[in-house]
Design an enzyme around this catalytic site. Structure first.
Site, PDB file in Angstrom:
ATOM      1  N   GLU A  36       0.934  -1.057   0.088  1.00 32.51           N
ATOM      2  CA  GLU A  36      -0.112  -0.044   0.012  1.00 32.51           C
ATOM      3  C   GLU A  36       0.953   1.129  -0.068  1.00 32.51           C
ATOM      4  O   GLU A  36       1.952   1.423   0.785  1.00 32.51           O
ATOM      5  CB  GLU A  36      -1.025   0.078   1.271  1.00 32.51           C
ATOM      6  CG  GLU A  36      -1.937   1.169   1.264  1.00 32.51           C
ATOM      7  CD  GLU A  36      -2.846   0.895   2.439  1.00 32.51           C
ATOM      8  OE1 GLU A  36      -2.797  -0.012   3.361  1.00 32.51           O
ATOM      9  OE2 GLU A  36      -3.579   1.891   2.728  1.00 32.51           O
ATOM     10  N   ARG A 261       5.011 -12.863   9.695  1.00 28.61           N
ATOM     11  CA  ARG A 261       5.519 -11.520   9.610  1.00 28.61           C
ATOM     12  C   ARG A 261       6.901 -11.456  10.315  1.00 28.61           C
ATOM     13  O   ARG A 261       7.085 -12.103  11.244  1.00 28.61           O
ATOM     14  CB  ARG A 261       4.733 -10.389  10.356  1.00 28.61           C
ATOM     15  CG  ARG A 261       3.510  -9.986   9.909  1.00 28.61           C
ATOM     16  CD  ARG A 261       2.875  -8.932  10.770  1.00 28.61           C
ATOM     17  NE  ARG A 261       3.258  -7.480  10.285  1.00 28.61           N
ATOM     18  CZ  ARG A 261       2.955  -6.831   9.453  1.00 28.61           C
ATOM     19  NH1 ARG A 261       1.575  -7.643   8.864  1.00 28.61           N
ATOM     20  NH2 ARG A 261       2.996  -5.789   9.037  1.00 28.61           N
ATOM     21  N   LYS A 271       3.785   0.883   9.882  1.00 27.48           N
ATOM     22  CA  LYS A 271       4.124   2.225   8.936  1.00 27.48           C
ATOM     23  C   LYS A 271       3.390   3.508   9.534  1.00 27.48           C
ATOM     24  O   LYS A 271       4.061   4.590   9.578  1.00 27.48           O
ATOM     25  CB  LYS A 271       3.590   2.055   7.538  1.00 27.48           C
ATOM     26  CG  LYS A 271       4.373   1.153   6.595  1.00 27.48           C
ATOM     27  CD  LYS A 271       3.755   1.251   5.326  1.00 27.48           C
ATOM     28  CE  LYS A 271       2.875   0.004   5.119  1.00 27.48           C
ATOM     29  NZ  LYS A 271       2.295  -0.182   3.581  1.00 27.48           N
TER      30      LYS A 271
HETATM   31  P1  ATP Z   1       1.320  -1.833   8.125  1.00 29.98           P
HETATM   32  O1  ATP Z   1       0.436  -2.583   8.619  1.00 29.98           O
HETATM   33  O2  ATP Z   1       2.622  -1.368   8.866  1.00 29.98           O
HETATM   34  O3  ATP Z   1       0.788  -0.449   7.085  1.00 29.98           O
HETATM   35  P2  ATP Z   1       1.082  -3.427   5.823  1.00 29.98           P
HETATM   36  O4  ATP Z   1       1.266  -5.128   6.086  1.00 29.98           O
HETATM   37  O5  ATP Z   1      -0.238  -3.109   5.811  1.00 29.98           O
HETATM   38  O6  ATP Z   1       2.050  -2.657   7.013  1.00 29.98           O
HETATM   39  P3  ATP Z   1       1.583  -3.474   3.089  1.00 29.98           P
HETATM   40  O7  ATP Z   1       2.002  -2.252   2.105  1.00 29.98           O
HETATM   41  O8  ATP Z   1      -0.028  -3.772   2.943  1.00 29.98           O
HETATM   42  O9  ATP Z   1       2.096  -3.204   4.417  1.00 29.98           O
HETATM   43  O10 ATP Z   1       2.185  -4.841   2.689  1.00 29.98           O
HETATM   44  C1  ATP Z   1       2.668  -5.197   1.483  1.00 29.98           C
HETATM   45  C2  ATP Z   1       3.111  -6.541   1.566  1.00 29.98           C
HETATM   46  O11 ATP Z   1       4.213  -6.704   2.650  1.00 29.98           O
HETATM   47  C3  ATP Z   1       1.928  -7.602   2.177  1.00 29.98           C
HETATM   48  O12 ATP Z   1       1.886  -8.694   1.448  1.00 29.98           O
HETATM   49  C4  ATP Z   1       2.159  -7.770   3.641  1.00 29.98           C
HETATM   50  O13 ATP Z   1       1.776  -9.111   4.065  1.00 29.98           O
HETATM   51  C5  ATP Z   1       3.808  -7.783   3.628  1.00 29.98           C
HETATM   52  N1  ATP Z   1       4.419  -7.353   4.930  1.00 29.98           N
HETATM   53  C6  ATP Z   1       4.329  -6.233   5.439  1.00 29.98           C
HETATM   54  N2  ATP Z   1       4.854  -6.276   7.063  1.00 29.98           N
HETATM   55  C7  ATP Z   1       5.639  -7.294   6.829  1.00 29.98           C
HETATM   56  C8  ATP Z   1       6.271  -8.080   7.743  1.00 29.98           C
HETATM   57  N3  ATP Z   1       6.617  -7.225   8.941  1.00 29.98           N
HETATM   58  N4  ATP Z   1       6.886  -9.108   7.473  1.00 29.98           N
HETATM   59  C9  ATP Z   1       6.562  -9.788   6.426  1.00 29.98           C
HETATM   60  N5  ATP Z   1       5.808  -9.350   5.561  1.00 29.98           N
HETATM   61  C10 ATP Z   1       5.255  -8.109   5.739  1.00 29.98           C
HETATM   62 MG    MG Z   2      -1.729  -3.572   4.311  1.00 31.16          MG
END
Ligand code: ATP
Ligand code: MG
Length: 566
Positions: A36, A261, A271
């Site tokens: 995102e 994760r 984020k």
């Molecule tokens: P946040 O909740 O901090 O905004 P997010 O998971 O919503 O993080 P995205 O930009 O949606 O962030 O993530 C893109 C991809 O990266 C998704 O497939 C997510 O599952 C993966 N991802 C995000 N954070 C992690 C992590 N800590 N470890 C492994 N994969 C991750």
């Molecule tokens: Mg997300």
């Protein structure tokens, strides 16, 4: 991958292997990385990138980069550009396959119409709060919306008017008609669309209704022909809904697979919280070298190889845990040890005058660039009468076990001569400002022909030839292993480490590092790995310390790859 990388198989690879065997997707492997664009990527994303792109590559398939930009108010073009740069830097090969969920808004709308026609979706007039209240709990079923049984015609009419902008934000939603008594709360008539009169970074004001993540994600995967949709564990309970939409629509059905994760000690990965650190200026931007972002790590001097190696050591599992930060640092050291050229630099200079060395004489001393790689050759380092050594390498009144320079003591200058301290000069405050020594001309290169030994070897630079530099040293950004561990009424920012950055403005470096391009990495002998910062100029050199030479890793060496049970 490097030969030292342990390649263990894992359950996701096994699923793909099985699917290839049964020809489930016609022998294709297509994955996607779906960030995102509401912030910069962090080291957790590196794990996802490593899996998504790594598995596609391994099986001769493709991995798409897809921006999950369904949430107009939080997304920005700056983040899109930053993410593209970071994925490329990590080695993710998406070719020209950059997609945006927002490109599918039209198709998603048509599919909403299709679901309404099939009696599988409806327009609901309840407010967000009411929807939540009527959703029930894990032990109690939810209540059906009074709008659940609207006619197809009324639903289509209302949807059309929602899209046309007739209603204010939040006035109505489109909901899937599934089961208000389902054990899985995600299946209790989830919201598919909400009204939001907000400008989108790509579609402008074309839309005032926006699809929810759960309605957009699976269908976006389907449109792109994704075979394996790999995501983190929190989406496990959403999988039945993912499956429901593609099945009801009768479209290509990708397989969603969830993994754990990455969490790291002393590191924050939300984020939203990283944004707060940037906005409230706790750090100097997203690429501050203390940030766990890919851009911060790049600026700090981490290499893509080190990050990839780290990710392959992590393994993939179905339970979340915490990985030790020292494992990441170990991987960075391991990589830099192999390729960083060695140089000498003094962070806290102390003047040394060699009284019996001729005034004006300069000798070029040969120094090895990288003992790990003879192909990197050698360089000359100028030696002269006045040198700088590290303040720490001298004690006027040495404690036991201190074998470095002190009055009467002989030590070796690396690649130089043996020197013996004869006296010191002090300032009015009584501090030593200059150390006087004599050298033994027979010990050029660092060995005595009579075989006598010294107990320590210290680094130095020639005062007349040294380059001035600013050197930035970093500690962990947080003082606690879990930055979120706070007492009532406190916030994660209370766990910030006040000593996370130390700026040294008077460092002295050997002249060979002049004109090093941005990002060049060195080992400053005995001090750690350092890289040229983007703020460095020929007249004002700036180096970041990437990582120290060794540390706590020794402590965890006996444990299996740095992961603690939660
Ligand atoms: P946040 O909740 O901090 O905004 P997010 O998971 O919503 O993080 P995205 O930009 O949606 O962030 O993530 C893109 C991809 O990266 C998704 O497939 C997510 O599952 C993966 N991802 C995000 N954070 C992690 C992590 N800590 N470890 C492994 N994969 C991750
Ligand atoms: Mg997300």
């Amino acid at each position: 991958m490097t030969p030292t990388t342990p390649v263990a198989s894992h359950f996701i690879r096994d699923i793909i292997l099985e699917d290839l065997k049964t020809n489930k997707f016609g022998g294709r492997v297509c994955t996607r990385f779906p960030p995102e664009p509401n912030g910069y990527l962090h080291v957790g994303h590196a794990k996802a990138i490593h899996l998504d792109f790594g598995l596609a590559k391994e099986f001769g398939g493709q991995c798409n980069l897809r921006f999950d930009d369904t949430n107009p108010s939080k997304e920005e073009t700056e983040y899109v550009e930053g993410i593209i740069e970071d994925v490329k830097w990590l080695g993710g090969d998406f070719g020209d396959r950059i997609f945006y969920a927002s490109e599918y808004f039209g198709q998603l709308y048509e599919w909403a119409v299709q679901l309404i026609r099939a009696g599988k979706a409806y327009v609901c007039d309840l407010t967000a709060d009411q929807v939540r209240e009527q959703r029930g709990t894990l032990t109690e079923p939810g209540q059906e919306s009074p709008y659940r049984n609207r006619s197809v015609e009324e639903n289509l009419n209302l949807l059309e008017r929602m899209r046309a902008g007739e209603f204010p934000d939040g006035a109505r939603t489109v909901r899937a008609k599934i089961d208000m008594a389902s054990k899985n709360l995600n299946l209790r008539d989830p919201v598919m669309y909400r009204i939001l009169h907000a400008e989108h970074h790509r579609t402008g004001t074309q839309w005032c209704i926006y699809p929810m993540y759960d309605y957009a994600h699976g269908q976006s995967d389907s449109i792109e022909g994704i075979t394996h949709s790999i995501c983190t564990l929190e989406f496990e309970d959403h999988r039945p809904l993912y499956d429901w939409f593609v099945e009801q629509l009768g479209i290509h059905h990708p397989q969603q697979i969830e993994f754990d994760r990455l969490n790291l000690t002393y590191t924050m990965m939300s984020k939203r919280k990283l944004l707060k650190l940037v906005q409230e200026k706790y750090v100097n931007g997203w690429d501050d070298p203390r940030m766990p972002t890919i851009s911060g790590m790049r600026r700090r001097g981490y290499t893509p190889e080190a990050l990839r190696n780290f990710c392959s050591r992590l393994g993939v599992s179905k339970t979340n845990g915490i990985t030790e930060l020292s494992l990441l640092e170990y991987c960075v050291r391991e990589d830099l040890n192999r390729r960083a050229l060695r140089v000498m630099g003094v962070l806290h200079p102390l003047r040394v005058v060699i009284d019996n060395y001729s005034d004006g004489l300069v000798e070029e001393m040969e120094a090895i660039n990288n003992p790990e790689d003879p192909g990197d050759g050698a360089r000359n380092v100028p030696f002269s009468k006045v040198l700088y050594i590290e303040q720490d390498d001298f004690r006027e009144d040495p404690p036991k076990q201190f074998y470095r320079l002190s009055p009467g003591r002989e030590v070796r200058l690396r690649y130089g001569y043996f020197i013996t301290c004869t006296s010191v000069t002090k300032n009015p405050k009584g501090e030593v400002v200059e150390v006087h020594c004599t050298y033994d001309p027979e010990t050029r290169g660092g060995n005595a022909p009579d075989g006598r030994k010294v107990k320590s070897t210290i680094h130095w630079v020639s005062a007349d030839h040294a380059l001035n530099a600013e050197v930035r040293l970093y500690e962990t950004l947080f003082t606690k292993e879990d930055p979120d561990d706070v007492e009532e009424g406190h916030e994660f920012t209370d766990n910030l480490n006040p000593r996370s950055a130390e700026i040294l403005t008077g460092a002295k470096l050997e002249p060979s590092v002049a004109n090093s391009p941005l990002g060049t990495r060195y080992q400053f002998e005995r001090l750690g790995y350092f890289c040229v910062d983007r703020e460095s100029t020929p007249l004002n050199l700036v180096f970041n310390r990437t990582v120290t030479l060794k540390d706590a890793w020794a402590k965890i060496e006996n444990k299996t790859p740095g992961k603690k049970p939660k």
